[in-house]
Motif scaffolding. Structure first.
Motif, PDB file in Angstrom:
ATOM      1  N   ALA A 189      24.224  99.345  64.474  1.00 46.71           N
ATOM      2  CA  ALA A 189      23.319  98.424  65.174  1.00 46.71           C
ATOM      3  C   ALA A 189      24.097  97.255  65.763  1.00 46.71           C
ATOM      4  O   ALA A 189      23.875  96.867  66.916  1.00 46.71           O
ATOM      5  CB  ALA A 189      22.239  97.928  64.214  1.00 46.71           C
ATOM      6  N   VAL A 190      25.020  96.705  65.003  1.00 44.58           N
ATOM      7  CA  VAL A 190      25.840  95.592  65.483  1.00 44.58           C
ATOM      8  C   VAL A 190      26.700  96.048  66.665  1.00 44.58           C
ATOM      9  O   VAL A 190      26.823  95.331  67.660  1.00 44.58           O
ATOM     10  CB  VAL A 190      26.692  95.010  64.326  1.00 44.58           C
ATOM     11  N   ALA A 191      27.257  97.235  66.582  1.00 43.03           N
ATOM     12  CA  ALA A 191      28.072  97.759  67.689  1.00 43.03           C
ATOM     13  C   ALA A 191      27.240  97.895  68.966  1.00 43.03           C
ATOM     14  O   ALA A 191      27.735  97.617  70.065  1.00 43.03           O
ATOM     15  CB  ALA A 191      28.687  99.099  67.306  1.00 43.03           C
ATOM     16  N   MET A 192      25.977  98.304  68.838  1.00 46.96           N
ATOM     17  CA  MET A 192      25.109  98.420  70.010  1.00 46.96           C
ATOM     18  C   MET A 192      24.883  97.065  70.671  1.00 46.96           C
ATOM     19  O   MET A 192      24.858  96.958  71.902  1.00 46.96           O
ATOM     20  CB  MET A 192      23.764  99.030  69.626  1.00 46.96           C
ATOM     21  N   VAL A 193      24.707  96.030  69.858  1.00 46.67           N
ATOM     22  CA  VAL A 193      24.521  94.682  70.412  1.00 46.67           C
ATOM     23  C   VAL A 193      25.795  94.234  71.117  1.00 46.67           C
ATOM     24  O   VAL A 193      25.748  93.725  72.239  1.00 46.67           O
ATOM     25  CB  VAL A 193      24.106  93.687  69.298  1.00 46.67           C
ATOM     26  N   ILE A 194      26.934  94.435  70.479  1.00 43.86           N
ATOM     27  CA  ILE A 194      28.212  94.032  71.077  1.00 43.86           C
ATOM     28  C   ILE A 194      28.435  94.748  72.404  1.00 43.86           C
ATOM     29  O   ILE A 194      28.861  94.138  73.386  1.00 43.86           O
ATOM     30  CB  ILE A 194      29.370  94.267  70.088  1.00 43.86           C
ATOM     31  N   ASP A 195      28.115  96.033  72.458  1.00 38.65           N
ATOM     32  CA  ASP A 195      28.285  96.807  73.700  1.00 38.65           C
ATOM     33  C   ASP A 195      27.422  96.284  74.840  1.00 38.65           C
ATOM     34  O   ASP A 195      27.727  96.531  76.008  1.00 38.65           O
ATOM     35  CB  ASP A 195      27.954  98.282  73.470  1.00 38.65           C
ATOM     36  N   ARG A 196      26.343  95.573  74.519  1.00 39.13           N
ATOM     37  CA  ARG A 196      25.395  95.095  75.528  1.00 39.13           C
ATOM     38  C   ARG A 196      25.502  93.600  75.805  1.00 39.13           C
ATOM     39  O   ARG A 196      24.660  93.037  76.507  1.00 39.13           O
ATOM     40  CB  ARG A 196      23.972  95.432  75.087  1.00 39.13           C
ATOM     41  N   LEU A 197      26.515  92.939  75.260  1.00 36.44           N
ATOM     42  CA  LEU A 197      26.655  91.500  75.489  1.00 36.44           C
ATOM     43  C   LEU A 197      26.865  91.211  76.968  1.00 36.44           C
ATOM     44  O   LEU A 197      27.571  91.952  77.655  1.00 36.44           O
ATOM     45  CB  LEU A 197      27.836  90.938  74.689  1.00 36.44           C
ATOM     46  N   PRO A 198      26.271  90.123  77.461  1.00 33.21           N
ATOM     47  CA  PRO A 198      26.498  89.737  78.855  1.00 33.21           C
ATOM     48  C   PRO A 198      27.978  89.409  79.084  1.00 33.21           C
ATOM     49  O   PRO A 198      28.667  88.977  78.157  1.00 33.21           O
ATOM     50  CB  PRO A 198      25.638  88.480  79.031  1.00 33.21           C
ATOM     51  N   PRO A 199      28.464  89.596  80.290  1.00 38.74           N
ATOM     52  CA  PRO A 199      29.860  89.253  80.583  1.00 38.74           C
ATOM     53  C   PRO A 199      30.139  87.777  80.282  1.00 38.74           C
ATOM     54  O   PRO A 199      29.299  86.918  80.527  1.00 38.74           O
ATOM     55  CB  PRO A 199      29.998  89.526  82.089  1.00 38.74           C
ATOM     56  N   GLY A 200      31.306  87.504  79.733  1.00 39.54           N
ATOM     57  CA  GLY A 200      31.698  86.127  79.454  1.00 39.54           C
ATOM     58  C   GLY A 200      30.864  85.447  78.394  1.00 39.54           C
ATOM     59  O   GLY A 200      30.729  84.230  78.396  1.00 39.54           O
ATOM     60  N   CYS A 201      30.311  86.208  77.486  1.00 44.06           N
ATOM     61  CA  CYS A 201      29.395  85.687  76.468  1.00 44.06           C
ATOM     62  C   CYS A 201      30.150  84.893  75.406  1.00 44.06           C
ATOM     63  O   CYS A 201      31.084  85.404  74.792  1.00 44.06           O
ATOM     64  CB  CYS A 201      28.654  86.864  75.832  1.00 44.06           C
ATOM     65  N   GLY A 202      29.749  83.639  75.207  1.00 39.65           N
ATOM     66  CA  GLY A 202      30.276  82.813  74.143  1.00 39.65           C
ATOM     67  C   GLY A 202      31.453  81.972  74.607  1.00 39.65           C
ATOM     68  O   GLY A 202      32.001  82.211  75.664  1.00 39.65           O
ATOM     69  N   PRO A 203      31.808  80.983  73.854  1.00 35.51           N
ATOM     70  CA  PRO A 203      31.104  80.520  72.657  1.00 35.51           C
ATOM     71  C   PRO A 203      29.777  79.845  73.017  1.00 35.51           C
ATOM     72  O   PRO A 203      29.535  79.543  74.182  1.00 35.51           O
ATOM     73  CB  PRO A 203      32.071  79.523  72.035  1.00 35.51           C
ATOM     74  N   ALA A 204      28.952  79.645  72.001  1.00 33.79           N
ATOM     75  CA  ALA A 204      27.631  79.063  72.225  1.00 33.79           C
ATOM     76  C   ALA A 204      27.749  77.660  72.834  1.00 33.79           C
ATOM     77  O   ALA A 204      28.628  76.881  72.484  1.00 33.79           O
ATOM     78  CB  ALA A 204      26.847  79.000  70.916  1.00 33.79           C
ATOM     79  N   PHE A 205      26.848  77.389  73.751  1.00 28.25           N
ATOM     80  CA  PHE A 205      26.755  76.107  74.456  1.00 28.25           C
ATOM     81  C   PHE A 205      25.953  75.135  73.596  1.00 28.25           C
ATOM     82  O   PHE A 205      24.892  75.502  73.072  1.00 28.25           O
ATOM     83  CB  PHE A 205      26.068  76.348  75.800  1.00 28.25           C
ATOM     84  N   ALA A 206      26.421  73.912  73.453  1.00 31.72           N
ATOM     85  CA  ALA A 206      25.692  72.893  72.690  1.00 31.72           C
ATOM     86  C   ALA A 206      24.557  72.357  73.556  1.00 31.72           C
ATOM     87  O   ALA A 206      24.775  71.538  74.447  1.00 31.72           O
ATOM     88  CB  ALA A 206      26.620  71.782  72.249  1.00 31.72           C
ATOM     89  N   GLY A 207      23.361  72.853  73.322  1.00 31.52           N
ATOM     90  CA  GLY A 207      22.189  72.466  74.094  1.00 31.52           C
ATOM     91  C   GLY A 207      21.200  73.608  74.113  1.00 31.52           C
ATOM     92  O   GLY A 207      21.345  74.590  73.379  1.00 31.52           O
ATOM     93  N   ASN A 208      20.175  73.503  74.974  1.00 30.39           N
ATOM     94  CA  ASN A 208      19.146  74.539  75.040  1.00 30.39           C
ATOM     95  C   ASN A 208      19.377  75.456  76.246  1.00 30.39           C
ATOM     96  O   ASN A 208      20.303  75.240  77.035  1.00 30.39           O
ATOM     97  CB  ASN A 208      17.741  73.929  75.040  1.00 30.39           C
ATOM     98  N   ALA A 209      18.526  76.458  76.382  1.00 28.32           N
ATOM     99  CA  ALA A 209      18.704  77.457  77.444  1.00 28.32           C
ATOM    100  C   ALA A 209      18.637  76.833  78.834  1.00 28.32           C
ATOM    101  O   ALA A 209      19.398  77.214  79.730  1.00 28.32           O
ATOM    102  CB  ALA A 209      17.669  78.567  77.301  1.00 28.32           C
ATOM    103  N   GLY A 210      17.763  75.877  79.035  1.00 24.67           N
ATOM    104  CA  GLY A 210      17.664  75.216  80.330  1.00 24.67           C
ATOM    105  C   GLY A 210      18.924  74.436  80.672  1.00 24.67           C
ATOM    106  O   GLY A 210      19.408  74.462  81.813  1.00 24.67           O
ATOM    107  N   GLU A 211      19.451  73.736  79.691  1.00 26.18           N
ATOM    108  CA  GLU A 211      20.688  72.981  79.909  1.00 26.18           C
ATOM    109  C   GLU A 211      21.863  73.924  80.162  1.00 26.18           C
ATOM    110  O   GLU A 211      22.718  73.655  81.015  1.00 26.18           O
ATOM    111  CB  GLU A 211      20.967  72.080  78.704  1.00 26.18           C
ATOM    112  N   LEU A 212      21.895  75.038  79.451  1.00 28.89           N
ATOM    113  CA  LEU A 212      22.940  76.043  79.677  1.00 28.89           C
ATOM    114  C   LEU A 212      22.849  76.600  81.095  1.00 28.89           C
ATOM    115  O   LEU A 212      23.865  76.727  81.783  1.00 28.89           O
ATOM    116  CB  LEU A 212      22.834  77.174  78.647  1.00 28.89           C
TER     117      LEU A 212
END
Length: 135
Positions: free
Chosen positions: A102-125
């Motif tokens: 299950a974890v491998a399936m998520v990793i295979d589907r990550l958006p390009p350039g994913c991470g590290p997490a942005f300090a803020g909310n989705a709108g700010e990101l």
């Protein structure tokens, strides 16, 4: 990786990462396995984890409203897992007997350039990425 992300993973690991009492939900043991397997993957460990309804979600930002562009993993009652998403309106991707799969399936589907997490909310990101991409 930010201290906020480290703290969130610590909370998820200490809350769910070790099943402590057998009389708790039958979903706790497989969910604990899922949390440990996901945390072991550096690409997921840099994202903000959040949980709900025996599901493990990953966000590209650290504050609510979280991003919904990464698939999430849920636990089924028979020690199986499902992968859905990224949003609630997307159909189930797969079911598996293995947290690793299950974890491998998520990793295979990550958006390009994913991470590290942005300090803020989705709108700010989104605003940050728009400004960055327009340069």
């Amino acid at each position: 990786m930010t201290n906020i992300v480290d703290a969130a993973w610590h909370k998820v690991l200490t809350t769910y990462g070790e099943p402590s009492r057998p009389e708790q939900s039958p979903l706790l043991k497989p969910f604990a396995e899922l949390v440990r397997v996901a945390h072991a993957k550096p690409v997921l460990r840099q994202l903000f984890p959040w949980t709900g309804m025996w599901e493990l979600h990953f966000s590209r930002c650290t504050e609510m409203n979280y991003t919904w562009d990464i698939s999430h993993i849920g636990t089924l009652g028979d020690s199986r897992y499902y992968v859905e998403g990224p949003s609630r309106s997307n159909p189930r991707i797969a079911e598996t007997d293995s947290a690793q799969a299950a974890v491998a399936m998520v990793i295979d589907r990550l958006p390009p350039g994913c991470g590290p997490a942005f300090a803020g909310n989705a709108g700010e990101l989104a605003a940050y990425e728009k400004a960055r991409d327009s340069r």
